[in-house]
Design an enzyme around this catalytic site. Structure first.
Site, PDB file in Angstrom:
ATOM      1  N   CYS A  92       0.839  -1.188   0.000  1.00 26.30           N
ATOM      2  CA  CYS A  92       0.000   0.000   0.000  1.00 26.30           C
ATOM      3  C   CYS A  92       0.879   1.244   0.000  1.00 26.30           C
ATOM      4  O   CYS A  92       2.069   1.193   0.246  1.00 26.30           O
ATOM      5  CB  CYS A  92      -0.910   0.019   1.229  1.00 26.30           C
ATOM      6  SG  CYS A  92      -2.106  -1.327   1.248  1.00 26.30           S
ATOM      7  N   PHE A 122     -17.567   2.323   3.692  1.00 23.95           N
ATOM      8  CA  PHE A 122     -18.136   1.599   4.830  1.00 23.95           C
ATOM      9  C   PHE A 122     -19.480   0.955   4.492  1.00 23.95           C
ATOM     10  O   PHE A 122     -20.441   1.063   5.257  1.00 23.95           O
ATOM     11  CB  PHE A 122     -18.286   2.521   6.043  1.00 23.95           C
ATOM     12  CG  PHE A 122     -16.997   2.814   6.747  1.00 23.95           C
ATOM     13  CD1 PHE A 122     -16.251   1.793   7.310  1.00 23.95           C
ATOM     14  CD2 PHE A 122     -16.515   4.115   6.836  1.00 23.95           C
ATOM     15  CE1 PHE A 122     -15.063   2.064   7.979  1.00 23.95           C
ATOM     16  CE2 PHE A 122     -15.325   4.394   7.504  1.00 23.95           C
ATOM     17  CZ  PHE A 122     -14.593   3.361   8.067  1.00 23.95           C
ATOM     18  N   VAL A 123     -19.548   0.303   3.330  1.00 23.02           N
ATOM     19  CA  VAL A 123     -20.785  -0.378   2.959  1.00 23.02           C
ATOM     20  C   VAL A 123     -20.821  -1.713   3.695  1.00 23.02           C
ATOM     21  O   VAL A 123     -20.090  -2.638   3.356  1.00 23.02           O
ATOM     22  CB  VAL A 123     -20.885  -0.596   1.442  1.00 23.02           C
ATOM     23  CG1 VAL A 123     -22.214  -1.238   1.090  1.00 23.02           C
ATOM     24  CG2 VAL A 123     -20.719   0.731   0.713  1.00 23.02           C
ATOM     25  N   ARG A 124     -21.622  -1.795   4.722  1.00 21.39           N
ATOM     26  CA  ARG A 124     -21.725  -2.992   5.561  1.00 21.39           C
ATOM     27  C   ARG A 124     -23.194  -3.274   5.841  1.00 21.39           C
ATOM     28  O   ARG A 124     -23.888  -2.420   6.394  1.00 21.39           O
ATOM     29  CB  ARG A 124     -20.990  -2.792   6.892  1.00 21.39           C
ATOM     30  CG  ARG A 124     -19.586  -2.187   6.767  1.00 21.39           C
ATOM     31  CD  ARG A 124     -18.552  -3.214   6.390  1.00 21.39           C
ATOM     32  NE  ARG A 124     -17.253  -2.603   6.146  1.00 21.39           N
ATOM     33  CZ  ARG A 124     -16.357  -2.322   7.097  1.00 21.39           C
ATOM     34  NH1 ARG A 124     -16.647  -2.589   8.355  1.00 21.39           N
ATOM     35  NH2 ARG A 124     -15.196  -1.792   6.778  1.00 21.39           N
ATOM     36  N   GLU A 125     -23.664  -4.439   5.457  1.00 23.90           N
ATOM     37  CA  GLU A 125     -25.057  -4.821   5.652  1.00 23.90           C
ATOM     38  C   GLU A 125     -25.961  -3.712   5.105  1.00 23.90           C
ATOM     39  O   GLU A 125     -25.965  -3.443   3.927  1.00 23.90           O
ATOM     40  CB  GLU A 125     -25.319  -5.125   7.129  1.00 23.90           C
ATOM     41  CG  GLU A 125     -24.516  -6.321   7.639  1.00 23.90           C
ATOM     42  CD  GLU A 125     -24.736  -6.613   9.102  1.00 23.90           C
ATOM     43  OE1 GLU A 125     -25.359  -5.782   9.803  1.00 23.90           O
ATOM     44  OE2 GLU A 125     -24.291  -7.691   9.551  1.00 23.90           O
ATOM     45  N   HIS A 126     -26.713  -3.024   5.943  1.00 20.23           N
ATOM     46  CA  HIS A 126     -27.589  -1.969   5.449  1.00 20.23           C
ATOM     47  C   HIS A 126     -27.154  -0.596   5.960  1.00 20.23           C
ATOM     48  O   HIS A 126     -27.970   0.235   6.381  1.00 20.23           O
ATOM     49  CB  HIS A 126     -29.049  -2.264   5.830  1.00 20.23           C
ATOM     50  CG  HIS A 126     -29.701  -3.219   4.891  1.00 20.23           C
ATOM     51  ND1 HIS A 126     -29.392  -4.564   4.871  1.00 20.23           N
ATOM     52  CD2 HIS A 126     -30.606  -3.022   3.892  1.00 20.23           C
ATOM     53  CE1 HIS A 126     -30.106  -5.157   3.929  1.00 20.23           C
ATOM     54  NE2 HIS A 126     -30.841  -4.255   3.322  1.00 20.23           N
ATOM     55  N   LYS A 127     -25.848  -0.348   5.873  1.00 19.25           N
ATOM     56  CA  LYS A 127     -25.297   0.953   6.214  1.00 19.25           C
ATOM     57  C   LYS A 127     -24.286   1.353   5.146  1.00 19.25           C
ATOM     58  O   LYS A 127     -23.603   0.505   4.571  1.00 19.25           O
ATOM     59  CB  LYS A 127     -24.612   0.919   7.587  1.00 19.25           C
ATOM     60  CG  LYS A 127     -25.556   0.675   8.766  1.00 19.25           C
ATOM     61  CD  LYS A 127     -24.782   0.685  10.074  1.00 19.25           C
ATOM     62  CE  LYS A 127     -25.709   0.461  11.258  1.00 19.25           C
ATOM     63  NZ  LYS A 127     -24.967   0.465  12.546  1.00 19.25           N
TER      64      LYS A 127
END
Length: 271
Positions: free
Chosen positions: A105, A243-248
């Protein structure tokens, strides 16, 4: 087992005081030296699959080509670790030294600003994805992350429309994963007007610049952005979603490309 992406390694493991030996699946790493018109241009450390799209995407990112047609011939010798490209365009090799581009990175590419000025694009697409579509795309993206699930050692990038994922690429280097995706787009002449890019890593300034070069207006990532990345995304008119996690999810820039359910009212958060 995916022989190009994975290898087996005898590993000693401890669980509390119990010791055992197992064979672990490990992400493969190899060096590919790119020769352009008979001269050495760069050596890339990568996952040794999808080498042809990787080389095409890399050459485009470097500003050496604008279309796949400018590559007159591309030969890959995987056993020896060489890719030979014959370009219709002239390449300046004067005062150059051999470059070694690592998979780590951080900023690992030379001519960072010079090349980006030549190749970065402001995005003017008017695509829109609902938040629900973003959640579903990320769920499908996770299902495709087989090599990551087996090794934990690769990045993944994918191209998608509102209807689903079109193609994906993996690599130990995040830049390489995006270059492989870029090369596939070029090879297949895929329009980016109604497409987005999904990405497994954090949103750095280099990732935003790469997405800009590819020509996508919407980047959907699982992880966090940096402030410079968001400043660049804002300037280049790229919608950065993290931060796309489940429904957030978090929409950081140009939020017009992500829409909510109109039946839900806005809620303002304050400290």
């Amino acid at each position: 087992m995916d022989e190009k992406s994975l290898s087996l390694w005898s590993t000693t493991k401890y669980h509390n005081h119990l010791k055992e030996t197992e064979y672990d699946e490990i992400a493969r790493e190899a060096a590919i030296t790119i020769m352009i018109n008979g001269e050495q241009y760069a050596t890339i450390v990568c996952t040794p699959n999808d080498i042809r799209p990787l080389v095409l995407g890399f050459l485009a990112s470097e500003g050496l080509i604008r279309s796949a047609e400018q590559v007159l011939k591309l030969t890959v010798d995987e056993d020896k670790g060489f890719a030979y490209a014959e370009l219709s365009t002239w390449v300046e090799f004067a005062e150059r030294t051999e470059r070694w581009i690592g998979s780590c990175c951080g900023k690992s590419r030379e001519f960072y600003l010079k090349q980006d000025v030549k190749t970065a694009k402001t995005i003017y697409s008017f695509i829109q994805f609902s938040a629900e579509q973003v959640y579903q795309l990320m769920a499908d993206f996770d299902k495709k992350a087989e090599v990551y699930g087996r090794t934990g050692g690769v990045h993944q990038a994918a191209l998608a429309s509102a209807g689903g994922i079109i193609t994906s690429a993996i690599d130990i280097g995040r830049h390489n994963a995006l270059d492989k995706l870029y090369g596939h787009i070029m090879q297949n002449r895929i329009s980016l007007k109604d497409k987005c890019i999904l990405f497994s890593g954090r949103i750095s300034s280099e990732v935003i610049l790469k997405v800009s070069k590819i020509g996508a207006g919407l980047l959907i990532a699982k992880s966090a952005p940096t402030d410079l990345a968001l400043k660049l995304a804002d300037d280049l008119q790229i919608t950065a979603v993290g931060f796309v996690r489940e429904h957030k999810l978090n929409v950081y820039t140009h939020e017009k490309r992500v829409t909510g359910d109109p039946s839900h009212r806005d809620v303002r958060f304050s400290n």
